[in-house]
Design an enzyme around this catalytic site. Structure first.
Site, mmCIF file in Angstrom:
data_model
loop_
_atom_site.group_PDB
_atom_site.id
_atom_site.type_symbol
_atom_site.label_atom_id
_atom_site.label_comp_id
_atom_site.label_asym_id
_atom_site.label_seq_id
_atom_site.Cartn_x
_atom_site.Cartn_y
_atom_site.Cartn_z
ATOM 1 N N HIS A 1 0.832 -1.208 0.000
ATOM 2 C CA HIS A 1 0.000 0.000 0.000
ATOM 3 C C HIS A 1 0.868 1.259 0.000
ATOM 4 O O HIS A 1 0.651 2.183 -0.790
ATOM 5 C CB HIS A 1 -0.914 0.002 1.233
ATOM 6 C CG HIS A 1 -1.556 1.330 1.475
ATOM 7 N ND1 HIS A 1 -2.559 1.826 0.673
ATOM 8 C CD2 HIS A 1 -1.301 2.297 2.399
ATOM 9 C CE1 HIS A 1 -2.899 3.033 1.099
ATOM 10 N NE2 HIS A 1 -2.154 3.342 2.141
ATOM 11 N N GLU B 1 -6.328 9.179 -0.297
ATOM 12 C CA GLU B 1 -6.437 7.746 0.012
ATOM 13 C C GLU B 1 -7.525 7.061 -0.821
ATOM 14 O O GLU B 1 -7.310 5.960 -1.328
ATOM 15 C CB GLU B 1 -6.737 7.520 1.508
ATOM 16 C CG GLU B 1 -5.572 7.786 2.443
ATOM 17 C CD GLU B 1 -4.477 6.720 2.403
ATOM 18 O OE1 GLU B 1 -4.618 5.706 1.692
ATOM 19 O OE2 GLU B 1 -3.455 6.934 3.088
ATOM 20 N N SER C 1 -4.090 0.373 -4.362
ATOM 21 C CA SER C 1 -3.270 -0.713 -3.820
ATOM 22 C C SER C 1 -4.132 -1.881 -3.360
ATOM 23 O O SER C 1 -3.610 -2.839 -2.803
ATOM 24 C CB SER C 1 -2.423 -0.205 -2.655
ATOM 25 O OG SER C 1 -3.252 0.272 -1.614
#
Ligand SMILES: [Fe+2]
Length: 294
Positions: free
Chosen positions: A162, A208, A227
């Site tokens: 990530h 994010e 991710s």
């Protein structure tokens, strides 16, 4: 990386100096003594790091390199379908290794000539003010462990896949890197914890978990989506709302599930105009006005 206690496994330093990562019972590595020992050792490396020194080298195992290679190749296919162009170009420029886990030191050395960003090692949760604040200095806190090999396409917590495939690729775009820096300056400027939380939630719903229109297609630019092998297939079916600072800064989210409400920018220009301009100038009063406008 983010919201705290449940998201990151707690890291404890015992009286005898040993470092223990407390994995939840539901964690895929909970019953694996070898993995747990590894997590403890990797966390200890970060805890013993002094800022300004080279980032501690992790001797990744063949199994860990395999997890990286597998997830990297599968995500690359998904990125071609679902990632914004700006991300694809940045990831190509960055040129991360595909067959082995990169060292964070190396990630910083790839990024620095492009946008000036470098990485800092984190054992687990970093306090919000520090995590966001150092973005203003072009520094990004990152964990070094990798997910458990039994479920390579799942992780309950932010791991190096990530942090690097999601965030470093984005940080190789000068436009996205500037947004990260602006978020850092905003975090340093606001004084109350409430305003800091608002700034961090706007980060959550953009850098994010942000999505963006490219023509008629909805694409992702948020590191959390880009991710996540599962989430990247699902985001187009979520409740997609227009960018709205008041809503982003006050919407509650559940970090343990796929994000059901997402905010779409009309374009990268639009994201910069709304979110970049907010972070560039916001103070506690501006945040209070946005909260009361909900
Ligand atoms: Fe993250």
């Amino acid at each position: 990386m983010f919201e705290e206690a449940q998201y990151f496994a707690p890291v404890e330093t015992r009286d005898d100096g040993s470092v223990v990562v407390e994995l939840a019972k539901s964690h895929p590595g909970f019953a694996d003594a070898v993995y747990r020992e590894r997590r403890n050792a990797i966390a200890a490396l970060a805890l013993n790091h002094t800022r300004g020194e080279p980032i501690p080298h992790v001797d990744y195992t063949a199994e860990e390199h395999h997890v990286w290679a597998l997830v990297t190749s599968e995500l690359a296919v998904k990125h071609r379908m679902y990632a914004v162009r700006e991300f694809l170009a940045a990831a190509e420029r960055l040129g991360l290794p595909r067959d082995r886990v990169p060292q964070l030191q190396e990630v910083g050395e790839l990024l620095a000539p492009i946008t000036g960003f470098r990485y800092l090692p984190a054992a687990g949760l970093v306090p919000l003010r520090d995590f966001y604040g150092v973005l203003a200095d072009g520094l990004f806190h990152s964990t070094q462990y990798i997910r458990h090999h039994s479920v390579p396409f799942y992780t309950p917590e932010p791991d190096i896949i990530h942090e690097v495939i999601g965030h470093a690729s984005t940080l190789a775009s000068s436009r996205f890197a500037e947004l990260y820096r602006l978020a850092g300056r905003a975090a340093r400027r606001v004084e109350t914890d409430e305003a800091l939380e608002f700034v961090s939630k706007v980060f959550w719903f953009t850098l994010e978990f942000g999505v963006m229109w490219e023509g008629a297609e909805l694409k992702a630019y948020g590191a959390g989506i880009l991710s996540s092998y599962g989430e990247i297939e699902e985001f187009r079916g979520m409740d997609i709302r227009p960018l709205d600072l008041s809503a982003m800064g006050t919407t509650q989210y559940d970090i343990t599930k796929y994000q059901e409400v997402l905010f779409a920018a009309a374009s990268l220009d639009h994201l910069e105009d709304v979110v970049g301009a907010f972070w560039d100038t916001c103070d506690d009063d501006a945040v209070a006005r946005l909260v009361s406008a909900v």
